[in-house]
Design a protein around this motif. Sequence first.
Motif, PDB file in Angstrom:
ATOM      1  N   VAL A  74      12.038  15.370  13.080  1.00  0.00           N
ATOM      2  CA  VAL A  74      11.109  16.310  12.443  1.00  0.00           C
ATOM      3  C   VAL A  74       9.783  15.628  12.116  1.00  0.00           C
ATOM      4  O   VAL A  74       8.699  16.168  12.403  1.00  0.00           O
ATOM      5  N   VAL A  75       9.845  14.435  11.512  1.00  0.00           N
ATOM      6  CA  VAL A  75       8.621  13.751  11.092  1.00  0.00           C
ATOM      7  C   VAL A  75       7.790  13.311  12.310  1.00  0.00           C
ATOM      8  O   VAL A  75       6.590  13.573  12.391  1.00  0.00           O
ATOM      9  N   LEU A  76       8.442  12.641  13.267  1.00  0.00           N
ATOM     10  CA  LEU A  76       7.711  12.168  14.440  1.00  0.00           C
ATOM     11  C   LEU A  76       7.220  13.341  15.289  1.00  0.00           C
ATOM     12  O   LEU A  76       6.065  13.356  15.735  1.00  0.00           O
ATOM     13  N   GLY A  77       8.099  14.319  15.517  1.00  0.00           N
ATOM     14  CA  GLY A  77       7.700  15.479  16.313  1.00  0.00           C
ATOM     15  C   GLY A  77       6.614  16.291  15.645  1.00  0.00           C
ATOM     16  O   GLY A  77       5.684  16.775  16.306  1.00  0.00           O
ATOM     17  N   GLY A  78       6.713  16.461  14.310  1.00  0.00           N
ATOM     18  CA  GLY A  78       5.706  17.221  13.591  1.00  0.00           C
ATOM     19  C   GLY A  78       4.334  16.586  13.679  1.00  0.00           C
ATOM     20  O   GLY A  78       3.331  17.262  13.868  1.00  0.00           O
ATOM     21  N   ARG A  79       4.292  15.255  13.574  1.00  0.00           N
ATOM     22  CA  ARG A  79       3.005  14.569  13.652  1.00  0.00           C
ATOM     23  C   ARG A  79       2.445  14.590  15.075  1.00  0.00           C
ATOM     24  O   ARG A  79       1.263  14.886  15.284  1.00  0.00           O
ATOM     25  N   ILE A  80       3.285  14.278  16.054  1.00  0.00           N
ATOM     26  CA  ILE A  80       2.829  14.280  17.448  1.00  0.00           C
ATOM     27  C   ILE A  80       2.388  15.688  17.858  1.00  0.00           C
ATOM     28  O   ILE A  80       1.374  15.855  18.550  1.00  0.00           O
ATOM     29  N   GLY A  81       3.124  16.693  17.413  1.00  0.00           N
ATOM     30  CA  GLY A  81       2.752  18.068  17.736  1.00  0.00           C
ATOM     31  C   GLY A  81       1.404  18.444  17.158  1.00  0.00           C
ATOM     32  O   GLY A  81       0.600  19.118  17.814  1.00  0.00           O
ATOM     33  N   TYR A  82       1.136  18.016  15.918  1.00  0.00           N
ATOM     34  CA  TYR A  82      -0.173  18.325  15.318  1.00  0.00           C
ATOM     35  C   TYR A  82      -1.293  17.651  16.094  1.00  0.00           C
ATOM     36  O   TYR A  82      -2.344  18.261  16.350  1.00  0.00           O
ATOM     37  N   VAL A  83      -1.061  16.407  16.483  1.00  0.00           N
ATOM     38  CA  VAL A  83      -2.077  15.671  17.243  1.00  0.00           C
ATOM     39  C   VAL A  83      -2.374  16.382  18.563  1.00  0.00           C
ATOM     40  O   VAL A  83      -3.535  16.570  18.950  1.00  0.00           O
ATOM     41  N   LEU A  84      -1.333  16.808  19.273  1.00  0.00           N
ATOM     42  CA  LEU A  84      -1.510  17.395  20.597  1.00  0.00           C
ATOM     43  C   LEU A  84      -1.993  18.844  20.550  1.00  0.00           C
ATOM     44  O   LEU A  84      -2.848  19.250  21.346  1.00  0.00           O
ATOM     45  N   LEU A  88      -6.510  17.378  18.944  1.00  0.00           N
ATOM     46  CA  LEU A  88      -6.506  16.296  19.923  1.00  0.00           C
ATOM     47  C   LEU A  88      -7.862  15.602  20.061  1.00  0.00           C
ATOM     48  O   LEU A  88      -7.909  14.358  20.122  1.00  0.00           O
ATOM     49  N   PRO A  89      -8.996  16.324  20.121  1.00  0.00           N
ATOM     50  CA  PRO A  89     -10.283  15.624  20.263  1.00  0.00           C
ATOM     51  C   PRO A  89     -10.541  14.598  19.160  1.00  0.00           C
ATOM     52  O   PRO A  89     -11.067  13.513  19.414  1.00  0.00           O
ATOM     53  N   LEU A  90     -10.169  14.937  17.911  1.00  0.00           N
ATOM     54  CA  LEU A  90     -10.372  14.014  16.798  1.00  0.00           C
ATOM     55  C   LEU A  90      -9.602  12.722  17.016  1.00  0.00           C
ATOM     56  O   LEU A  90     -10.127  11.624  16.812  1.00  0.00           O
ATOM     57  N   ASP A  94     -10.716   8.828  17.565  1.00  0.00           N
ATOM     58  CA  ASP A  94     -10.322   7.813  16.572  1.00  0.00           C
ATOM     59  C   ASP A  94      -8.798   7.715  16.541  1.00  0.00           C
ATOM     60  O   ASP A  94      -8.152   8.253  15.633  1.00  0.00           O
ATOM     61  N   PRO A  95      -8.189   7.022  17.519  1.00  0.00           N
ATOM     62  CA  PRO A  95      -6.719   6.978  17.643  1.00  0.00           C
ATOM     63  C   PRO A  95      -6.002   6.447  16.410  1.00  0.00           C
ATOM     64  O   PRO A  95      -4.856   6.825  16.157  1.00  0.00           O
ATOM     65  N   ILE A 101      -0.929   9.411   8.161  1.00  0.00           N
ATOM     66  CA  ILE A 101      -0.174  10.609   7.762  1.00  0.00           C
ATOM     67  C   ILE A 101      -0.547  11.038   6.353  1.00  0.00           C
ATOM     68  O   ILE A 101      -0.424  12.221   5.995  1.00  0.00           O
ATOM     69  N   ARG A 102      -1.018  10.094   5.529  1.00  0.00           N
ATOM     70  CA  ARG A 102      -1.393  10.434   4.151  1.00  0.00           C
ATOM     71  C   ARG A 102      -2.506  11.476   4.112  1.00  0.00           C
ATOM     72  O   ARG A 102      -2.691  12.164   3.108  1.00  0.00           O
ATOM     73  N   ASN A 103      -3.262  11.598   5.209  1.00  0.00           N
ATOM     74  CA  ASN A 103      -4.350  12.579   5.269  1.00  0.00           C
ATOM     75  C   ASN A 103      -3.865  13.965   5.676  1.00  0.00           C
ATOM     76  O   ASN A 103      -4.661  14.886   5.813  1.00  0.00           O
ATOM     77  N   GLY A 104      -2.565  14.112   5.894  1.00  0.00           N
ATOM     78  CA  GLY A 104      -2.006  15.408   6.255  1.00  0.00           C
ATOM     79  C   GLY A 104      -2.022  15.645   7.760  1.00  0.00           C
ATOM     80  O   GLY A 104      -2.561  14.845   8.524  1.00  0.00           O
ATOM     81  N   GLY A 105      -1.421  16.756   8.150  1.00  0.00           N
ATOM     82  CA  GLY A 105      -1.403  17.132   9.561  1.00  0.00           C
ATOM     83  C   GLY A 105      -0.019  17.085  10.162  1.00  0.00           C
ATOM     84  O   GLY A 105       0.383  16.078  10.746  1.00  0.00           O
ATOM     85  N   MET A 106       0.753  18.171   9.996  1.00  0.00           N
ATOM     86  CA  MET A 106       2.079  18.290  10.590  1.00  0.00           C
ATOM     87  C   MET A 106       2.195  19.665  11.252  1.00  0.00           C
ATOM     88  O   MET A 106       1.670  20.655  10.735  1.00  0.00           O
ATOM     89  N   SER A 107       2.858  19.711  12.387  1.00  0.00           N
ATOM     90  CA  SER A 107       3.042  20.958  13.120  1.00  0.00           C
ATOM     91  C   SER A 107       4.509  21.362  13.103  1.00  0.00           C
ATOM     92  O   SER A 107       5.377  20.551  13.447  1.00  0.00           O
ATOM     93  N   PHE A 108       4.776  22.627  12.714  1.00  0.00           N
ATOM     94  CA  PHE A 108       6.168  23.073  12.754  1.00  0.00           C
ATOM     95  C   PHE A 108       6.703  23.032  14.165  1.00  0.00           C
ATOM     96  O   PHE A 108       7.827  22.591  14.410  1.00  0.00           O
ATOM     97  N   HIS A 109       5.917  23.519  15.125  1.00  0.00           N
ATOM     98  CA  HIS A 109       6.399  23.585  16.502  1.00  0.00           C
ATOM     99  C   HIS A 109       6.712  22.190  17.042  1.00  0.00           C
ATOM    100  O   HIS A 109       7.684  22.000  17.773  1.00  0.00           O
ATOM    101  N   GLY A 110       5.900  21.196  16.674  1.00  0.00           N
ATOM    102  CA  GLY A 110       6.190  19.829  17.077  1.00  0.00           C
ATOM    103  C   GLY A 110       7.443  19.304  16.408  1.00  0.00           C
ATOM    104  O   GLY A 110       8.281  18.655  17.040  1.00  0.00           O
ATOM    105  N   GLY A 111       7.583  19.567  15.097  1.00  0.00           N
ATOM    106  CA  GLY A 111       8.791  19.160  14.389  1.00  0.00           C
ATOM    107  C   GLY A 111      10.026  19.841  14.939  1.00  0.00           C
ATOM    108  O   GLY A 111      11.116  19.249  15.004  1.00  0.00           O
ATOM    109  N   PHE A 112       9.865  21.093  15.359  1.00  0.00           N
ATOM    110  CA  PHE A 112      10.965  21.851  15.953  1.00  0.00           C
ATOM    111  C   PHE A 112      11.437  21.188  17.249  1.00  0.00           C
ATOM    112  O   PHE A 112      12.634  20.983  17.459  1.00  0.00           O
ATOM    113  N   LEU A 113      10.486  20.805  18.107  1.00  0.00           N
ATOM    114  CA  LEU A 113      10.853  20.137  19.360  1.00  0.00           C
ATOM    115  C   LEU A 113      11.453  18.761  19.095  1.00  0.00           C
ATOM    116  O   LEU A 113      12.408  18.347  19.770  1.00  0.00           O
ATOM    117  N   GLY A 114      10.917  18.063  18.096  1.00  0.00           N
ATOM    118  CA  GLY A 114      11.479  16.762  17.743  1.00  0.00           C
ATOM    119  C   GLY A 114      12.899  16.879  17.237  1.00  0.00           C
ATOM    120  O   GLY A 114      13.764  16.046  17.556  1.00  0.00           O
TER     121      GLY A 114
END
Length: 298
Positions: A74-84, A88-90, A94-95, A101-114
């Motif tokens: 959930v954590v890894l998928g949620g973060r990767i999903g938000y990035v993608l 993504l341009p941001l 600035d990779p 993660i402290r700055n926020g940004g999680m995606s349910f759909h990414g967490g779901f796939l994770g």
Amino acid sequence: MPPLLALPFPSIDPVALAIGPITVKWYALAYIAGLIGGWWYARRLVMADRLWGVVKRPSVTDIDDLVVWVALGVVLGGRIGYVLFYNLPLYIADPIEIFAIRNGGMSFHGGFLGAILAFLLFARSRGLNGYTLLDIGAVVVPIGLFFGRIANFVNGELWGRVAPDFPYAIVFPSGGPVPRHPSQLYEAGTEGFLLFIVMALAVNRFGFRRPGLLGGIFVLGYAVARTACEFFREPDRQLGYLFGEHLGPLGGGVTMGMLLCVPMALVGLTYIVLAARGWTRPRHPIEENAVGERAVEA
């Protein structure tokens, strides 16, 4: 001064607990509550003989170990999903921000796939039916969705669209001086509470005897609930409306959340049909574990 038809945002500190330099936020507690609640409910489900028939079930020990896999997924998928999906341009520019993660940004759909990947990998490692584990997850995950959306409200984030004439609109501190729909609470009520009831009724009616059926019901149900709530939710600032500027009762258009729900709905419908026709059942079902073995594991 807030408009006449608006409620003030409740003054809730996003930090639930602070001990010296260590702080615990409500959002972290929401994740913990979802995992613990789901773990407890899943243990009850695997011990309920009437739900399983001849389908091989995971043991209570399997459920205990599965929690760690799902938490990571959930954590890894949620973060990767938000990035993608959402910014993504941001992150290309600035990779290093990917790890902030402290700055926020999680995606349910990414967490779901994770989480799905975690379920399938765990099933493979234990010789279990992946569909069956996904069905268990489908029944318990609305608990986490409920607490997560409540945490979004406490944090004053992911607020709704402008609602000047709605008597229960709220002026969010970060949403400008205008009243908005408390869409986080709408999502907590539909994706969380309502979907929890639907899944509880479904598992009571069908049990886990048709692998994939409960998972299909959840995926379809979530897609419908999320799409409905998206009509009241302000789209992500960096994306806005993808197309169709005047859809729905509140105006606006198609959002990324809506778009990602389309394949979810199709997958959900597909698995409901496949499971109903018996195509997801093992050809040689394995008899359930003895009651004595489960009692020892418990």
